[in-house]
Structure formats: structure tokens, C-alpha cells
Write a protein that holds these residues in place. Structure first.
Motif, PDB file in Angstrom:
ATOM      1  N   GLN A 137      10.769 -14.120   1.758  1.00  0.00           N
ATOM      2  CA  GLN A 137      10.766 -13.317   0.664  1.00  0.00           C
ATOM      3  C   GLN A 137       9.666 -12.266   0.671  1.00  0.00           C
ATOM      4  N   SER A 171      10.767  -0.364  -2.692  1.00  0.00           N
ATOM      5  CA  SER A 171      11.740  -0.964  -1.994  1.00  0.00           C
ATOM      6  C   SER A 171      12.340   0.342  -1.480  1.00  0.00           C
ATOM      7  N   ARG A 201       9.107  -8.392   1.474  1.00  0.00           N
ATOM      8  CA  ARG A 201       8.050  -7.510   0.632  1.00  0.00           C
ATOM      9  C   ARG A 201       7.102  -6.783   1.367  1.00  0.00           C
TER      10      ARG A 201
END
Length: 559
Positions: free
Chosen positions: A48, A175, A52
Motif C-alpha cells: 500500500q 489518486s 501510494r
């Protein structure tokens, strides 16, 4: 074949879109959020976290004007940012142009200019390389520093340029969507080693690499899951980088070495500590690892797949590796242009016992899943089992051509086959045997001599650690062989007479080298391959091999 420099991908106009390869990381990060993805020393980063950070860099570079199709040149040792940079490029729809960190500034400057790099990501210790690229690559518009940007300024680079970590911090939480791509959209310029002339950029695409990742998982490391671990013992800029893609796709963490030099004891310690189950390497490095005393001090029972490629592995070295590690060896044969995807020799097709029918001595395996392999003659005609010709292949792993070099692309893919430049033969079962590079073969007294066959025999002598055999001009025979030998440490002295006596009954006399030289080491490429062009050059420079006058050499080549 069309010019593979067309990054607008007009060849795929109207075709169905494919998954952006950068989504492999996204899928793994969603499924295994808190599982480690990268391990370096005492630091671990979860999937993760890595995902990111990649999103943050994608957002930052887009905001700075980077667009789909731009080229990202990366000059870095193995580290977190190097590991992430390919995923950044993929998601942007850009072309990743990784550089072996051991190259010199002029060499990197050529790659920067030839690739048309717009962005360069570089460690601050490589400021001289960046300066050389700036001077040679007019398209370069920005540099992102790995490390302290102030350190780059101290080294004379322009002030105000961002550091990689600054950009990540500013955009963490963004994102951005991945670029929309089609099967032929370029994502990686995979540079050849440049053993003849300047390196050429093989264009790898999203569609091709999607097949290669799937194929490698099926043929090289089947059954790999997020519970597995891999260790990178080579720069991520080439084969080790391809191998890293597979592990990301299955959620298996990659362990990086803490330093830039290979320390076999440290490798084995990390294998034991992290229960490493697979690694990719080349025969020379595997040889170093299994010959080191640390292989017997640390537990390596977790290893299931030790993959070696990039050059043939001599039988004596193969047997030692099998004795030390068990039946975990996986050999594959291929080139960067087909990302290694030509043949495979899995663990059950290896054996230490020469009498075992499963030993497949000298073979580099069967054709890869989904690939076709053939031995072709001078007129591109298929040859019969046992006949020596050029190894050619076709299938979805074949690259899109060479960037901005349509002539080389046409030559490499003439007749609908990719031509490897390697010579070999296939047996009745379809197993492939490499006899050497087309350029390595020499003709002595009218007979073809394949140096690797002679090298294999010399390496069975207990006092020989490494050897290179090559042909040189001779006024009587046209060409004769010479051997350059590295003696094995801790063994009795060996001389030319004893080595030639060792060939008696094991190798036809016309193949014997007429002279043997003893060196402390053989020159190798940054990826561990013995470079015979450098061996030849050094023989001349040392005065051990006289250079033939151009006229005589030309005359000899026509006899």
C-alpha cells in the motif's frame, strides 16, 4: 517492420485497449495492503505504501508537464525509488529507460540522447552523469534527484530542482488514473549490451510484457504467492527488473542487497533471514555464490527456484550448484528483445548425475509456453534435428523492434522470425542446445569450431575456474583457437601442456586451442557475462596476440 520509434502507437489504431501494466502493482496493493513489498536492510515498505508513493510521483510528474509517450531515464543503484520508477513510468504511459548504474557518464549521455529522454531520475552521487546527459540530450527538460537536492546543488547542478521525496510528500494522497494504452504502446527501452557498436534500444510494449509476466510465472516460478520472497542480486535495470515484475504480480516481496557490491555471505544470510524462495541471476554470479563457504553456513532450504540466464552455464558449475542447492535450478534462454522468453529447463529437467536421463546435459530446455523455436539455415529453411543453424523464434514475447532503427529491426525479424544471432541445434524431442554465438564460431582448416564445446571440456579440469576460447587469424589454417584461462584458487599449478593433455580423448584435435594464456581474471560485462571482444582487445594490448595487417586478415577471411 515499421519504425518502432512511433510512440504514438499508430500501428494499434482502432485496436482494443489493454491493461496498463502499472495496474499489476495496484491490484497487489489492494489485495495485500499491509504485506511487505520491498525490504532493504532494516526498512520495509508495504504494498500500500509503495502504491501510494507511485501515485504521488505520477501526479507530480503530470503536473510538471510530463505526457504520455515521454521517456524517463533512470540512473540509480537498487533502492526504493529505482524499484518504484518503472511503475511510475508505466502508469504515466511513458517509456522507462533504466540505466545500469556502473556505466560511465559518456555512455549514459549517449543513452539519454538516443532515447530522447525528457525526464531524468538520478541519485545525487551521479551528478556527473546528469551533467553529461544535459549536454548531450536536447529533449531533457527536468531532473528529479534521489537524495538531498542540496547535495546536487553542491555538486554544481542547477538550484531549485526537486528531490524525489519532496515530490512524493507534496502529492501523497493523490489518486491519478493510469494512462490508457493499447497492446503496442511502448513502456520500456531495453538496451542491448552493445558488444558490437552502440547499444540499441529494444522496444518492449504493454501487450508484450503482459504476456511475458504471465509466461514467466507459469514457466519459471509457478505457485508463487504473497508468502514468498525474492532477492535481487543484480541491477534492476535489466533482467532483475523483469523478474521483479513477476513477484509484484503475485505479491511476493523483493529483498534488496544493502550495498552495490555482491557479498555472497550477505546474500546467503538474507536468504536464511527472509526465507527467500526465488532469485534470478546469471551463471557467473551463481558460480560465485555456490563456491563461497557461506553457502554451507546458512539455511537456504526455503529456495524453490534459482533462475539463471544471460549466458550458458558450464556443466561443472551446474553440477556444483545442484550439489549445494538441490534440484531448484531453472535455466532460461532468451535475449532482451524477447525478454528471455525462448526456452526453459525447469528443476525436474536438471540432475547432478551424468547418467540420469533427466540431466539433459548441455540443453537450455524446451520452447517456452506460447513460443515457437526453430533452427534455420542460410536461406531461412528449417534444419533437421541435430543440424546446427541459427536459433530463431516467434510468438507474443517478441519485441516491437529497435527504437529509431528500422534497418536493424528488419534484419532482426526477417522472414517472420526473430533472429537471435546464436547458433544451436534441436534434438528429436525439441530440446535446444546452444553451440555458441554466430560471431564466436570460427573455421579452422575448413571445419567449424564452436568455442563453447571446447570451453566445456576445459572446465572439467579441476584447476580451471574460468576460460574463454576464441578464434584468431592463421596463415595456414585460416583461423586457430586460443584459450585464456583463470586458474582455480587453492589448486596445484597447471600449465598449457597439462590442459592440452586433458583434451585428449575428450575433444577432437582440430578444435584444440593452439595457445593457452593464463590471466588472473576475465573481463565481464556489468551483468556478469564474459566479454570476448574485450578478451581479444586485451590480448592485443598485452602483446600476447599480434594484430594481423588488414590486407592479410581480409585475404584469410576469403580462403
Amino acid at each position: 517492420m515499421s519504425d518502432a520509434s512511433d510512440t504514438d502507437d499508430t500501428r494499434d489504431a482502432g485496436r482494443v485497449q489493454v491493461m496498463n501494466l502499472g495496474q499489476l502493482l495496484k491490484h497487489t496493493a489492494r489485495l495485500h495492503r499491509q504485506q511487505p513489498g520491498l525490504i532493504l536492510g532494516d526498512r520495509q515498505w508495504t504494498w500500500q505504501e509503495i502504491d501510494r508513493r507511485v501515485d504521488a510521483m505520477v501526479s507530480a510528474l503530470r503536473a510538471s508537464g510530463v505526457r504520455q509517450g515521454d521517456r524517463l531515464l533512470v540512473q540509480s543503484r537498487n533502492n526504493l525509488q529505482m524499484f518504484e520508477s518503472c511503475w511510475v513510468a508505466f502508469r504515466l504511459g511513458c517509456v522507462w529507460v533504466p540505466v545500469n548504474f556502473r556505466l560511465t557518464p559518456p555512455e549514459v549521455a549517449y543513452l539519454g540522447a538516443a532515447s530522447g529522454a525528457k525526464v531524468m531520475i538520478a541519485e545525487t552521487i551521479f551528478a556527473d552523469h546528469v551533467a553529461a546527459v544535459r549536454a548531450a540530450a536536447p529533449a531533457l527538460s527536468q531532473v528529479v534527484w534521489i537524495g538531498d537536492a542540496a547535495d546536487a546543488e553542491y555538486r554544481g547542478e542547477p538550484a531549485g530542482e526537486p528531490s524525489y521525496e519532496d515530490l512524493v510528500r507534496r502529492h501523497l494522497g493523490d489518486s491519478p488514473p493510469a494512462a490508457v494504452v493499447t497492446p503496442g504502446h511502448p513502456l520500456w527501452f531495453f538496451y542491448t549490451s552493445g558488444t558490437t557498436g552502440r547499444p540499441k534500444a529494444g522496444v518492449l510494449t504493454h501487450g508484450q510484457l503482459a504476456f511475458v509476466v504471465t509466461n514467466h510465472l507459469a514457466d519459471l516460478i509457478p505457485g508463487t504467492t504473497e508468502q514468498d520472497r525474492s532477492i535481487a542480486v543484480a541491477p534492476l535495470s535489466h533482467g532483475a527488473g523483469i523478474h521483479a515484475l513477476l513477484n509484484v504480480a503475485r505479491g511476493a516481496a523483493t529483498v534488496l542487497l544493502p550495498g552495490e557490491k555482491l557479498d555472497p555471505a550477505r546474500v546467503w544470510q538474507l536468504v536464511e533471514q527472509h526465507r527467500v524462495s526465488n532469485l534470478f541471476t546469471v551463471p557467473t554470479i551463481l558460480k560465485m555464490l555456490v563456491e563461497h563457504e557461506a553457502v554451507d553456513r546458512f539455511d537456504h532450504g526455503s529456495l524453490r527456484y534459482v533462475i539463471y540466464a544471460g549466458a550458458p552455464m558450464y556443466r561443472s558449475d551446474q553440477k556444483l550448484a545442484l550439489r549445494k542447492l538441490g534440484r531448484v535450478l531453472v535455466q532460461y534462454f532468451g535475449l532482451g528483445e524477447v525478454t528471455g522468453c525462448i526456452t526453459v529447463l525447469p528443476p525436474h529437467m536438471h540432475s547432478e548425475d551424468d547418467t540420469d536421463p533427466d540431466a539433459n546435459i548441455g540443453s537450455c530446455g524446451r520452447p517456452r509456453t506460447g513460443m515457437e523455436v526453430a533452427i534455420l539455415g542460410d536461406q531461412l529453411q528449417p534444419l533437421k534435428p541435430g543440424e546446427v543453424g541459427e536459433i530463431c523464434c516467434r510468438g507474443p514475447a517478441v519485441f516491437a523492434g529497435y527504437h529509431a532503427n528500422p534497418e536493424a529491426s528488419e534484419k532482426a525479424c526477417r522472414g517472420g522470425w526473430f533472429h537471435t544471432g546464436d547458433l544451436g541445434r534441436m534434438d528429436e524431442r525439441g530440446l535446444l542446445y546452444i553451440t555458441g554465438r554466430e560471431s564466436d564460431m570460427y573455421i579452422s582448416g575448413g571445419s567449424n569450431v564452436y568455442p563453447r564445446e571446447v570451453e566445456e571440456v576445459l572446465l572439467t579440469h579441476p584447476c580451471v575456474a574460468e576460460v574463454a576460447v576464441l578464434g584468431v587469424p592463421d596463415p595456414k589454417w585460416g583461423e586457430i583457437g586460443v584459450a585464456v584461462v583463470v586458474r582455480r584458487e587453492g589448486t596445484p599449478p597447471v600449465d598449457e601442456a597439462s590442459l592440452l593433455a586433458h583434451l585428449e580423448g575428450r575433444c577432437a584435435r582440430y578444435r584444440w586451442p593452439r595457445q593457452v594464456f593464463f590471466w588472473d581474471a576475465l573481463p565481464k560485462s556489468a551483468y556478469g557475462k564474459i566479454t570476448k571482444n574485450d578478451v581479444r582487445r586485451m590480448l592485443i594490448e598485452r602483446g600476447e596476440l599480434e594484430r594481423w595487417p588488414p590486407g592479410e586478415a581480409a585475404a584469410l577471411s576469403t580462403t
